[in-house]
Design a protein around this motif. Structure first.
Motif, PDB file in Angstrom:
ATOM      1  N   ARG A  95      36.217  64.969  72.054  1.00  0.00           N
ATOM      2  CA  ARG A  95      37.120  65.272  72.950  1.00  0.00           C
ATOM      3  C   ARG A  95      36.602  64.505  74.656  1.00  0.00           C
ATOM      4  NH1 ARG A  95      42.247  62.929  73.343  1.00  0.00           N
ATOM      5  NH2 ARG A  95      42.990  64.066  74.175  1.00  0.00           N
ATOM      6  N   TRP A 120      44.161  61.778  68.129  1.00  0.00           N
ATOM      7  CA  TRP A 120      43.999  63.918  67.761  1.00  0.00           C
ATOM      8  C   TRP A 120      45.273  64.251  68.055  1.00  0.00           C
ATOM      9  CZ3 TRP A 120      41.142  67.386  68.675  1.00  0.00           C
ATOM     10  CH2 TRP A 120      41.192  68.189  69.800  1.00  0.00           C
ATOM     11  N   ALA A 122      47.308  67.003  69.516  1.00  0.00           N
ATOM     12  CA  ALA A 122      47.200  68.271  70.987  1.00  0.00           C
ATOM     13  C   ALA A 122      46.924  69.837  70.100  1.00  0.00           C
ATOM     14  CB  ALA A 122      47.124  68.105  71.908  1.00  0.00           C
ATOM     15  N   LYS A 125      44.389  71.064  68.079  1.00  0.00           N
ATOM     16  CA  LYS A 125      43.489  70.538  68.368  1.00  0.00           C
ATOM     17  C   LYS A 125      42.864  70.183  66.896  1.00  0.00           C
ATOM     18  CE  LYS A 125      43.789  74.197  71.702  1.00  0.00           C
ATOM     19  NZ  LYS A 125      44.489  75.059  71.956  1.00  0.00           N
TER      20      LYS A 125
END
Length: 153
Positions: A95, A120, A122, A125
């Motif tokens: 990231r 990804w 979020a 994570k």
């Protein structure tokens, strides 16, 4: 389970003891001409994938964490080429080095080339990756909604 995508119905199903490996139940590559294997992270078997391709078959498999091929070509979800990622190993693209939510990567592992679509998440994570040999010009990486990333023709 083997399912027909034309009729959306099961064609064959096998049930085994929990001690049996699911890999023992993979279809024979020679039976997979113009067919798609969908499988979970326990299945990445690059020898099997190579055989599948030789017989004209396709695969879409969730990738496992240890996977770390070299990037040959990288694009974001909009199809924009990302030349700075070429030559890097997958795990080196963090990231911090690239903020793209979705990457569509052509990669090499040894002599074998294939495609990785990485998303990804979020909220969690973490990255989720899919390994495929579906052609990127026909099946593009698309983000749909909050949770899914899939290939669309």
């Amino acid at each position: 389970m083997t399912m027909s995508l034309k009729s959306f119905s099961p064609v064959a199903m096998s049930i085994s003891a929990d001690t049996a490996s699911e890999r023992d139940f993979l279809p024979a590559p020679k039976t997979m001409n113009n067919k798609l294997l969908l499988a979970d992270a326990g299945y990445p078997d690059f020898h099997f994938f190579r055989e599948l391709e030789q017989y004209g078959g396709f695969y879409l498999v969730r990738g496992a964490k240890p996977l770390n091929p070299i990037v040959i070509e990288a694009r974001n979800a909009q199809g924009r080429l990302l030349p700075k990622l070429e030559g890097k190993k997958l795990k080196d693209i963090t990231r911090g080095t690239n903020r793209s939510q979705v990457l569509d990567l052509k990669v090499r592992r040894g002599k074998q080339e294939f495609r990785i679509v990485r998303r990804w998440f979020a909220e969690e994570k973490r990255f989720c990756i899919w390994i495929t040999n579906l052609p990127s010009d026909t099946y593009t990486a698309v983000v749909d909604g909050r949770w899914s990333c899939f290939l669309r023709s």
